[in-house]
Design a protein around this motif. Structure first.
Motif, PDB file in Angstrom:
ATOM      1  N   ALA A  62       0.848  -1.197   0.000  1.00  0.00           N
ATOM      2  CA  ALA A  62       0.000   0.000   0.000  1.00  0.00           C
ATOM      3  C   ALA A  62       0.882   1.244   0.000  1.00  0.00           C
ATOM      4  CB  ALA A  62      -0.914  -0.014   1.214  1.00  0.00           C
ATOM      5  N   ASN A 107      -4.163  -0.551  -1.334  1.00  0.00           N
ATOM      6  CA  ASN A 107      -4.093  -1.722  -0.466  1.00  0.00           C
ATOM      7  C   ASN A 107      -2.856  -2.532  -0.850  1.00  0.00           C
ATOM      8  OD1 ASN A 107      -6.987  -1.824  -2.106  1.00  0.00           O
ATOM      9  ND2 ASN A 107      -7.219  -1.362   0.092  1.00  0.00           N
ATOM     10  N   GLU A 116      -7.252   0.717  -5.976  1.00  0.00           N
ATOM     11  CA  GLU A 116      -7.732  -0.305  -5.036  1.00  0.00           C
ATOM     12  C   GLU A 116      -7.552  -1.714  -5.613  1.00  0.00           C
ATOM     13  OE1 GLU A 116     -11.847  -1.261  -2.492  1.00  0.00           O
ATOM     14  OE2 GLU A 116     -11.642   0.597  -3.683  1.00  0.00           O
TER      15      GLU A 116
END
Length: 520
Positions: free
Chosen positions: A37, A51, A88
């Motif tokens: 991340a 992430n 993401e």
């Protein structure tokens, strides 16, 4: 040209890049390695990873709203189940399968196959009836589970040290056993398919001779199977019935004596140069990952194009694993009739899943999902890449004899050993198997070549893997170059070079027929 091979780059750009976008229309990129991340992806305008992203998993390249389609390879792989932010992780928690219209456009992407500049040969065995083999085994085939132990013990006798020393041209004795053959409709589709599968093995070119062993009272009566499959007994096909011979040991003794009589004739077989058009390759993938559709599968597709150019045959299979990508095959169908056969099989599987109160999207296994594949649509798009780009010449039911050259499709479940069993019964005399997680597979009597999708797994499992396709992702090797390497390996293994699975002795227990119909 709306084929997957046309969307994939032959090279994968700068190997120092952290993620790969496969098509200009894609909403996701694929992580080359694990990304923490906060990592900035300069190749996408300094996009920040939100992430931790495992290797081969997907990263959103834009904000995606709930319900929007998500594309990889320029094709729909599913729909967002919630809002997804750029950067993401995209996977099972926010992406799922959904319904959408496919444009089958039958035959719209037919490609001309130019003849080779020079014909190629491999060193194979020519049988007396003209069939061509890549191996020279003797088979021992069970009609029913009740004769499986006898079958295995016969093969074990000839596996003892020195048992075949006098027969250097015989590759071994192969047991073909299964768990079916009784308590099914004597005239139903299930027993017809089982007989078709067993018949394909009894008649397989890679067997110089075959013993067929039954119990005697089973539903799959040997005589009926021989009639249905046009099998005639004789010196090279010997039927044995346990209840007629006096039981287990008496049948083992009779089988050993019968093989002793076969061995001298089988040993007379010698390899000779034969056209590549005699090769019939089963295309398989198992333990797939997010790299499968980028490296090993398209490289195998490039090898298939070379095989077809030389007049050979390749059998694509596993119908649930083309689901969502079938329109890429119908566009290559040599006729509308051929294309419609693919669509009919897709609809059959949709109905089957509904009747069984299941989901066709359950096909990606936990291992597939851990490797970065989320939906069956995504898995299928990568799987279809194995087929290359040549015309689809025919569609066959499970274990039906393949009677045409070029790329064909055979209906089968997505379970690898079950699909390979049907392909070999259909006439495949060699298997090429791609894997990302590390499937350890062999399928006697056909030698199996395994292709690793990524270098880390290849290095970890070198005893099982024949070729590393991960160097496509690592940089410096193109898909076409790797396809040529695979094609040359096919010729060497077909000519007698042992594959990794053969060197390990894998393949005696991978006969898994697709059994349909009620068990009574």
């Amino acid at each position: 040209m709306d084929t997957l091979s046309a969307t994939l780059p032959d090279t994968l750009g700068n190997p120092s890049s952290r993620a790969l976008r496969l098509h200009d229309a894609d909403d996701v990129a694929i992580a080359r390695d694990a990304l923490a991340a906060g990592t900035a992806l300069a190749e996408f305008g300094a996009l920040a990873v939100l992430n931790d992203i495992p290797a081969a998993h997907k990263i959103a390249l834009r904000d995606i709203a709930t319900g929007e389609s998500i594309r990889r390879y320029g094709q729909i792989i599913g729909f967002a189940t919630r809002d997804i932010a750029a950067g993401e992780h995209v996977h099972t928690h926010n992406l799922s399968i959904g319904s959408f219209e496919r444009d089958y456009a039958y035959g719209s992407d037919l490609k001309r196959v130019d003849p080779p500049s020079a014909p190629l040969t491999f060193m194979g065995f020519r049988r007396a009836d003209g069939r061509v083999a890549t191996r020279n085994y003797i088979g021992v085939v069970s009609t029913v589970n009740c004769s499986a132990t006898v079958t295995k013990r016969v093969a074990q006798h000839f596996a003892m040290p020195g048992a075949l020393d006098d027969y250097p041209n015989v590759d071994g004795i192969v047991p073909i056993t299964h768990s079916f053959g009784c308590c099914i409709d004597h005239n139903g589709e299930g027993i017809q398919q089982l007989r078709r599968t067993l018949g394909g093995y009894v008649k397989h070119a890679n067997f110089a001779g075959v013993l067929v062993i039954g119990l005697g009272c089973e539903a799959n009566q040997m005589g009926a199977m021989f009639v249905a499959q046009n099998v005639e007994s004789g010196p090279a096909v010997v039927p044995l019935v346990m209840q007629e011979l006096g039981g287990t040991q008496a049948t083992i003794d009779a089988a050993i004596a019968a093989i002793d009589k076969m061995l001298p004739d089988a040993n007379r077989a010698v390899r000779e140069p034969l056209p590549v058009s005699h090769l019939n390759i089963a295309l398989q993938c198992g333990g797939s990952d997010g790299y499968s559709g980028i490296t090993a599968n398209p490289a195998l597709g490039a090898a298939v194009d070379l095989l077809v150019q030389h007049g050979g045959t390749a059998i694509l299979s596993e119908t649930p694993e083309i689901y969502g990508a079938e329109h890429l095959l119908t566009r290559r169908a040599v006729s509308r009739e051929v294309g419609e056969k693919i669509v009919e099989r897709i609809h059959w599987w949709e109905g089957y899943a509904e009747r069984e109160k299941g989901s066709i999207d359950n096909n990606p296994t936990p291992g597939n999902k851990a490797g970065g594949l989320t939906t069956i649509l995504e898995k299928s798009l990568g799987a279809v890449a194995k087929s290359g780009s040549t015309p689809l010449m025919g569609v066959y039911r499970y274990a039906e004899p393949v009677d045409t050259h070029g790329l064909v499709f055979m209906d089968a479940p997505g379970y690898d050993p079950m699909g390979a069993t049907g392909q070999i019964a259909s006439g495949a005399n060699l298997v090429v198997f791609t894997t990302g997680r590390g499937s350890c597979f062999g399928a006697k009597p056909a030698p199996s070549i395994k292709l690793a999708t990524n270098t880390k797994m290849y290095d970890r499992m070198r005893d099982d893997m024949d070729i590393n396709c991960g160097d496509i992702m690592d940089g410096g090797v193109t898909v076409q170059e790797k396809g040529e390497e695979i094609f040359q390996a096919i010729l060497r293994v077909a000519s007698g070079e042992k594959s990794r699975s053969e060197a390990l002795g894998v393949g005696d227990d991978e006969f898994v027929p697709w059994m349909i119909g009620a068990q009574m």
